[in-house]
Design an enzyme around this catalytic site. Structure first.
Site, short mmCIF file in Angstrom:
data_model
loop_
_atom_site.label_atom_id
_atom_site.label_comp_id
_atom_site.label_asym_id
_atom_site.label_seq_id
_atom_site.Cartn_x
_atom_site.Cartn_y
_atom_site.Cartn_z
N ASP A 85 0.87 -1.17 0.00
CA ASP A 85 0.00 0.00 0.00
C ASP A 85 0.90 1.22 0.00
O ASP A 85 2.13 1.10 0.07
CB ASP A 85 -0.97 0.00 1.19
N HIS B 242 -13.81 -1.60 -7.03
CA HIS B 242 -15.12 -0.95 -7.07
C HIS B 242 -15.01 0.54 -6.77
O HIS B 242 -16.00 1.27 -6.93
CB HIS B 242 -16.10 -1.65 -6.12
#
Length: 414
Positions: free
Chosen positions: A271, A315
């Site tokens: 990340d 998404h």
């Protein structure tokens, strides 16, 4: 032969399934559903009783719509968001302890709002079983207001929806007219609402209060039973996987769960550096798990892994940007490597009742309103991978019962 009408069928279903739930609660000395503050905010029910609960909610929803009729059911019902937003913003639920009561004047003073406004807001909330007025002018907690007072992540979620998602949704149609077919994250209802050309994620990240609120809201969402990581851990065929890369894996919660479940797997969690900063690798996973800084809009640096996992990420993006995220994996992929997306997979049209399909369909439009993002069905996932590269093959969707998220798996045959 007399045919039973639909409304009578639905009322019979409600009675039958409610009786099952009630019998289970009584047999297990559990409290019957109530708004009394002694009632727990949520009960853990076994699958068969949970199914009965869902059947009651589904039948009640349809029966209500039928009883309202075509015109009244077309008009949106009264909405609690106005008062719920105020309760959260003014900290009204925290203004006095559950089990005690206060007058409107006392609450107004504690929350620094006019008494007349306080009274109007609270009486609107009471119409949704949030707070009660046991005697004229006196306010008491219900189970719902108690939950808002004592479960901080609930308030964070309400704040995020009220401040970011709902305002954006009110300008969604305007954005669609202004920017037809746009896939850009700064050409949205959110952009019009806040008169900005900066994407929502960047706007919120620049404001520490809003960023913390969004982070707490997302933690609350991901803590729901339907997003439990065990659905992924226990239902995907890990086999003798050697190396797994968790792309956009935050602080490694999911990667750690997989590593503990499948002891032959080594895990790399990626990340942005500011996200993983300060995260410690647990002692039992030393040597098998590492965290490295990486932006998934750049080329994947870990080459030759067996599985690249992308959970609850795509998404958040339109197809244009989701394709970029997937395309950045290609230089790292070896033949036979799998890309595993753990995300919502919308059911085919008509597969669910209107009641059950409402939340995922609403989520789809909320995502468009804030980020021009989208929820996808199996055909959308297939089209997305094919648009990136036809060498992605053998798409498979696994949707465990009870899970909000599906596993969309493809194999790289390049």
């Amino acid at each position: 032969m007399v045919l039973t009408s639909r409304i009578v069928e639905l009322s019979a279903t409600i009675h039958e399934q409610t009786t099952k739930v009630d019998a289970f609660l009584a047999a297990n000395n559990l409290p019957t559903p109530s708004f009394d503050i002694s009632c727990p905010p949520k009960l853990s029910l076994p699958p068969d009783i949970q199914a009965s609960r869902e059947a009651v909610l589904e039948a009640t929803d349809e029966l209500t719509a039928l009883m309202l009729g075509p015109v009244e059911s077309l008009i949106p019902p009264p909405n609690s968001w106005i008062s719920v937003t105020a309760l959260q913003r003014f900290k009204i639920a925290n203004s006095f302890p559950p089990g005690e009561s206060r007058t409107f004047a006392e609450i107004a003073k504690a929350c620094s709002i006019p008494e007349s406004d306080c009274r109007r807001l609270l009486r609107h909330a009471m119409a949704f079983y949030i707070f009660s007025e046991p005697s004229p002018g006196v306010v008491a907690h219900t189970a719902s207001s108690k939950a808002l007072a004592e479960i901080p992540p609930v308030g964070s979620f309400i704040g995020f929806v009220a401040e970011e998602m709902l305002p954006a949704s009110t300008r969604l149609v305007d954005a669609m007219q202004k920017w037809p077919s746009s896939e850009e994250s700064n050409e949205t209802g959110f952009a019009l609402t806040y008169a900005t050309d900066i994407p929502m994620m960047q706007v919120i990240s620049a404001d520490s209060r809003r960023a913390q609120q969004m982070g707490n809201a997302m933690s609350f969402l991901h803590s729901r039973p339907g997003e439990n990581v065990q659905y992924l851990v226990e239902n995907f065929p890990w086999g003798d996987t050697g190396l797994l890369v968790d792309v956009g894996g935050a602080k490694g919660t999911v990667g750690m769960a997989i590593a503990r479940y499948a002891p032959k797997i080594e895990v790399v969690v990626q990340d942005k550096p500011e996200v993983i900063k300060g995260t410690e690798v647990p002692e039992d996973l030393q040597g098998r798990l590492q965290l490295i800084g990486h932006d998934f809009f750049t080329e994947q640096p870990v080459k030759g892994a067996d599985i690249y996992l992308i959970r609850n990420v795509l998404h958040d993006w339109s197809d244009k940007y989701a394709a970029k995220i997937l395309g950045n994996l290609i230089p790292a992929l070896k033949k036979g490597a799998r890309v595993l997306v753990n995300d919502r997979c919308l059911p085919p049209p008509g597969a669910l009742s209107p009641y059950k399909s409402r939340q995922p369909r609403a989520s789809d439009l909320y995502m468009k309103g804030i980020q021009n993002a989208k929820e996808r069905d199996s055909a959308d996932w297939t089209q997305l991978f094919e648009s990136v590269d036809p060498r992605f093959k053998n798409l498979e969707v696994i949707s465990p019962q009870g899970s909000f998220l599906s596993m969309i798996s493809v194999t790289w045959e390049g």
